[in-house]
Design a protein around this motif. Structure first.
Motif, PDB file in Angstrom:
ATOM      1  N   SER A  89       0.854  -1.183   0.000  1.00  9.24           N
ATOM      2  CA  SER A  89       0.000   0.000   0.000  1.00  9.24           C
ATOM      3  C   SER A  89       0.892   1.236   0.000  1.00  9.24           C
ATOM      4  CB  SER A  89      -0.938   0.009   1.213  1.00  9.24           C
ATOM      5  OG  SER A  89      -0.202   0.023   2.416  1.00  9.24           O
ATOM      6  N   TYR A  90       0.288   2.381  -0.213  1.00  3.77           N
ATOM      7  CA  TYR A  90       1.055   3.616  -0.336  1.00  3.77           C
ATOM      8  C   TYR A  90       1.697   4.000   0.999  1.00  3.77           C
ATOM      9  CZ  TYR A  90       2.258   8.453  -1.223  1.00  3.77           C
ATOM     10  OH  TYR A  90       2.953   9.635  -1.349  1.00  3.77           O
ATOM     11  N   ILE A  91       2.946   4.465   0.933  1.00  4.61           N
ATOM     12  CA  ILE A  91       3.653   4.941   2.128  1.00  4.61           C
ATOM     13  C   ILE A  91       3.714   6.466   2.064  1.00  4.61           C
ATOM     14  CG2 ILE A  91       5.737   4.790   3.533  1.00  4.61           C
ATOM     15  CD1 ILE A  91       6.491   2.276   1.964  1.00  4.61           C
ATOM     16  N   PRO A  92       2.999   7.165   2.939  1.00  2.00           N
ATOM     17  CA  PRO A  92       3.007   8.634   2.911  1.00  2.00           C
ATOM     18  C   PRO A  92       4.408   9.214   3.047  1.00  2.00           C
ATOM     19  CG  PRO A  92       1.195   7.836   4.259  1.00  2.00           C
ATOM     20  CD  PRO A  92       2.042   6.642   3.929  1.00  2.00           C
ATOM     21  N   ALA A  93       4.638  10.341   2.372  1.00  8.47           N
ATOM     22  CA  ALA A  93       5.954  10.991   2.404  1.00  8.47           C
ATOM     23  C   ALA A  93       6.331  11.423   3.810  1.00  8.47           C
ATOM     24  CB  ALA A  93       5.963  12.198   1.466  1.00  8.47           C
ATOM     25  N   PHE A  94       5.343  11.719   4.646  1.00  6.52           N
ATOM     26  CA  PHE A  94       5.606  12.083   6.036  1.00  6.52           C
ATOM     27  C   PHE A  94       6.373  10.969   6.743  1.00  6.52           C
ATOM     28  CE2 PHE A  94       4.504  12.367  10.542  1.00  6.52           C
ATOM     29  CZ  PHE A  94       4.661  13.729  10.807  1.00  6.52           C
ATOM     30  N   ILE A  95       6.090   9.734   6.365  1.00  5.54           N
ATOM     31  CA  ILE A  95       6.777   8.574   6.931  1.00  5.54           C
ATOM     32  C   ILE A  95       8.115   8.357   6.236  1.00  5.54           C
ATOM     33  CG2 ILE A  95       6.682   6.057   7.163  1.00  5.54           C
ATOM     34  CD1 ILE A  95       3.634   6.341   7.517  1.00  5.54           C
ATOM     35  N   ARG A  96       8.124   8.487   4.911  1.00  4.35           N
ATOM     36  CA  ARG A  96       9.340   8.205   4.140  1.00  4.35           C
ATOM     37  C   ARG A  96      10.469   9.193   4.413  1.00  4.35           C
ATOM     38  NH1 ARG A  96       8.088   9.188  -1.016  1.00  4.35           N
ATOM     39  NH2 ARG A  96       5.831   9.488  -0.812  1.00  4.35           N
ATOM     40  N   ARG A  97      10.147  10.395   4.860  1.00  2.00           N
ATOM     41  CA  ARG A  97      11.211  11.381   5.103  1.00  2.00           C
ATOM     42  C   ARG A  97      12.009  11.063   6.377  1.00  2.00           C
ATOM     43  NH1 ARG A  97       8.870  16.815   8.026  1.00  2.00           N
ATOM     44  NH2 ARG A  97       7.828  15.717   9.711  1.00  2.00           N
ATOM     45  N   TYR A  98      11.410  10.308   7.304  1.00  2.00           N
ATOM     46  CA  TYR A  98      12.109   9.950   8.539  1.00  2.00           C
ATOM     47  C   TYR A  98      13.377   9.167   8.210  1.00  2.00           C
ATOM     48  CZ  TYR A  98      12.955   7.957  13.151  1.00  2.00           C
ATOM     49  OH  TYR A  98      13.538   7.592  14.345  1.00  2.00           O
ATOM     50  N   PRO A  99      14.516   9.425   8.886  1.00  2.00           N
ATOM     51  CA  PRO A  99      14.681  10.168  10.137  1.00  2.00           C
ATOM     52  C   PRO A  99      15.093  11.638   9.963  1.00  2.00           C
ATOM     53  CG  PRO A  99      16.668   8.959   9.684  1.00  2.00           C
ATOM     54  CD  PRO A  99      15.721   8.656   8.548  1.00  2.00           C
ATOM     55  N   PHE A 100      14.889  12.209   8.760  1.00  4.30           N
ATOM     56  CA  PHE A 100      15.268  13.598   8.525  1.00  4.30           C
ATOM     57  C   PHE A 100      14.031  14.495   8.479  1.00  4.30           C
ATOM     58  CE2 PHE A 100      18.658  11.040   6.610  1.00  4.30           C
ATOM     59  CZ  PHE A 100      19.789  11.632   7.148  1.00  4.30           C
ATOM     60  N   ALA A 101      14.259  15.788   8.625  1.00  2.04           N
ATOM     61  CA  ALA A 101      13.190  16.775   8.492  1.00  2.04           C
ATOM     62  C   ALA A 101      13.834  18.144   8.311  1.00  2.04           C
ATOM     63  CB  ALA A 101      12.277  16.776   9.717  1.00  2.04           C
ATOM     64  N   LEU A 102      13.038  19.110   7.879  1.00  2.00           N
ATOM     65  CA  LEU A 102      13.501  20.493   7.761  1.00  2.00           C
ATOM     66  C   LEU A 102      12.811  21.355   8.796  1.00  2.00           C
ATOM     67  CD1 LEU A 102      13.600  21.528   3.969  1.00  2.00           C
ATOM     68  CD2 LEU A 102      15.525  21.032   5.476  1.00  2.00           C
ATOM     69  N   THR A 103      13.553  22.293   9.380  1.00  2.00           N
ATOM     70  CA  THR A 103      12.944  23.278  10.254  1.00  2.00           C
ATOM     71  C   THR A 103      12.265  24.340   9.394  1.00  2.00           C
ATOM     72  OG1 THR A 103      14.855  24.765  10.310  1.00  2.00           O
ATOM     73  CG2 THR A 103      14.822  22.939  11.902  1.00  2.00           C
ATOM     74  N   ASP A 104      11.494  25.221  10.007  1.00  2.00           N
ATOM     75  CA  ASP A 104      10.838  26.306   9.274  1.00  2.00           C
ATOM     76  C   ASP A 104      11.862  27.222   8.610  1.00  2.00           C
ATOM     77  OD1 ASP A 104       8.369  25.372  10.030  1.00  2.00           O
ATOM     78  OD2 ASP A 104       8.247  26.641  11.811  1.00  2.00           O
ATOM     79  N   GLU A 105      13.087  27.242   9.139  1.00  2.28           N
ATOM     80  CA  GLU A 105      14.153  28.077   8.579  1.00  2.28           C
ATOM     81  C   GLU A 105      14.949  27.345   7.504  1.00  2.28           C
ATOM     82  OE1 GLU A 105      13.765  27.563  11.934  1.00  2.28           O
ATOM     83  OE2 GLU A 105      12.563  29.407  12.141  1.00  2.28           O
ATOM     84  N   GLY A 106      14.586  26.096   7.227  1.00  2.00           N
ATOM     85  CA  GLY A 106      15.262  25.344   6.180  1.00  2.00           C
ATOM     86  C   GLY A 106      16.488  24.587   6.642  1.00  2.00           C
ATOM     87  N   THR A 107      16.669  24.433   7.946  1.00  2.00           N
ATOM     88  CA  THR A 107      17.801  23.688   8.476  1.00  2.00           C
ATOM     89  C   THR A 107      17.460  22.205   8.573  1.00  2.00           C
ATOM     90  OG1 THR A 107      18.492  25.598   9.802  1.00  2.00           O
ATOM     91  CG2 THR A 107      19.384  23.453  10.438  1.00  2.00           C
ATOM     92  N   VAL A 108      18.392  21.358   8.169  1.00  2.00           N
ATOM     93  CA  VAL A 108      18.167  19.914   8.243  1.00  2.00           C
ATOM     94  C   VAL A 108      18.343  19.439   9.684  1.00  2.00           C
ATOM     95  CG1 VAL A 108      18.949  17.639   7.467  1.00  2.00           C
ATOM     96  CG2 VAL A 108      18.979  19.585   5.887  1.00  2.00           C
ATOM     97  N   CYS A 109      17.380  18.662  10.147  1.00  2.00           N
ATOM     98  CA  CYS A 109      17.540  18.018  11.451  1.00  2.00           C
ATOM     99  C   CYS A 109      17.270  16.526  11.279  1.00  2.00           C
ATOM    100  CB  CYS A 109      16.620  18.635  12.501  1.00  2.00           C
ATOM    101  SG  CYS A 109      14.859  18.485  12.169  1.00  2.00           S
ATOM    102  N   PHE A 110      17.634  15.743  12.284  1.00  2.00           N
ATOM    103  CA  PHE A 110      17.475  14.296  12.188  1.00  2.00           C
ATOM    104  C   PHE A 110      17.307  13.712  13.574  1.00  2.00           C
ATOM    105  CE2 PHE A 110      21.846  14.964  13.173  1.00  2.00           C
ATOM    106  CZ  PHE A 110      22.330  13.815  13.787  1.00  2.00           C
ATOM    107  N   ASP A 111      16.788  12.503  13.623  1.00  2.00           N
ATOM    108  CA  ASP A 111      16.594  11.804  14.889  1.00  2.00           C
ATOM    109  C   ASP A 111      17.868  11.030  15.213  1.00  2.00           C
ATOM    110  OD1 ASP A 111      15.788  10.429  17.108  1.00  2.00           O
ATOM    111  OD2 ASP A 111      14.119   9.392  16.145  1.00  2.00           O
ATOM    112  N   GLN A 112      18.569  11.468  16.237  1.00  2.00           N
ATOM    113  CA  GLN A 112      19.837  10.830  16.606  1.00  2.00           C
ATOM    114  C   GLN A 112      19.650   9.389  17.075  1.00  2.00           C
ATOM    115  OE1 GLN A 112      22.820  13.914  18.444  1.00  2.00           O
ATOM    116  NE2 GLN A 112      20.807  14.390  19.279  1.00  2.00           N
ATOM    117  N   ASN A 113      18.418   9.053  17.499  1.00  2.00           N
ATOM    118  CA  ASN A 113      18.159   7.699  17.984  1.00  2.00           C
ATOM    119  C   ASN A 113      17.729   6.734  16.890  1.00  2.00           C
ATOM    120  OD1 ASN A 113      18.806   8.190  20.618  1.00  2.00           O
ATOM    121  ND2 ASN A 113      16.712   8.471  21.348  1.00  2.00           N
ATOM    122  N   ALA A 114      17.613   7.213  15.671  1.00  2.00           N
ATOM    123  CA  ALA A 114      17.139   6.367  14.582  1.00  2.00           C
ATOM    124  C   ALA A 114      18.125   5.236  14.290  1.00  2.00           C
ATOM    125  CB  ALA A 114      16.918   7.204  13.329  1.00  2.00           C
TER     126      ALA A 114
END
Length: 235
Positions: A89-114
């Motif tokens: 089934s389809y995997i939403p992009a919200f899930i596929r982007r993990y463990p990375f993300a962008l802040t509102d200022e465009g800075t890359v962040c990530f989950d250190q525990n991933a």
């Protein structure tokens, strides 16, 4: 930036602090096992509509946002297979982007525990001279595309609210005898109201793709039967 659901220890990616960090891509989506819905961007409505309902929710400020309903359970879903793999089934992009993300200022962040950062194996994110590797640039491109689609989707939802097109979607489903399941706090686009929006709006929505999103959302409501069947099979 969309809420950092799933991220247990988010940190800003820093080329000095994380110069030796290795990223190993994974198809283990077990980090989603406790959720029954996730945010969705409008451009995803088409693919998601085949497998799951696309509905709207409202935050504490009264702003609407779309979500993919993964299950009818209070928590969790049944899209996970062996070793945390995702079913067909389809995997939403919200899930596929993990463990990375962008802040509102465009800075890359990530989950250190991933788990993608465990061990010495994987692709480097920075070269020896501190420049972004192709791996990191591809990740950033995906995040930027997601962020742009997220903003476009919020604009779409603002217009839905301004035109008063969203109506409460309260549904009662009988999964077991004398045990009805109620869906509350969700919204759908009212087709009668949709048919009465001004002609200039219709043209604008067609040009922007919003009209197609709208019909994909309405089409997705048929996927509720798929969720009901999936849940009954686990009772």
């Amino acid at each position: 930036m969309a809420t950092l659901l799933f991220y247990n220890e988010p940190a800003f990616l820093n080329r000095e602090v994380h110069k030796t960090l290795k990223f190993k891509a994974s198809v283990d989506y077990s980090f989603t096992e406790d959720v029954n819905s996730v945010p969705l961007t409008g451009i995803e409505f088409f693919e998601a509509s085949r497998d799951m309902p696309v509905l709207f929710s409202k935050d504490d400020q009264g702003n609407f946002f779309p979500l993919a309903l993964l299950s009818l359970m209070d928590a969790g879903h049944k899209h996970l297979g062996e070793a945390g793999s995702w079913s067909d089934s389809y995997i939403p992009a919200f899930i596929r982007r993990y463990p990375f993300a962008l802040t509102d200022e465009g800075t890359v962040c990530f989950d250190q525990n991933a788990s993608q950062f465990e061990g010495e194996e994987g692709e480097a994110l920075f070269s020896d001279d501190g420049e972004n590797t192709e791996t990191l640039n591809n990740i950033i491109q995906f995040l930027n595309n997601y962020d742009q689609q997220h903003k476009n989707t919020l604009d779409y939802c603002k217009e839905l609210k301004e035109l008063d097109l969203l109506s409460p979607f309260n549904l009662q489903i009988l999964l077991e005898k004398d045990k009805p399941l109620r869906l509350e706090g969700l919204f759908v686009i009212d087709e009668k109201k949709l048919n009465s929006i001004p002609e200039d709006k219709v043209k604008g929505w067609f040009d922007s793709g919003w009209l197609a999103w709208t019909y994909a959302h309405l089409h997705s409501l048929g996927a509720l039967n798929r969720l009901v069947k999936r849940q009954k099979e686990t009772l």
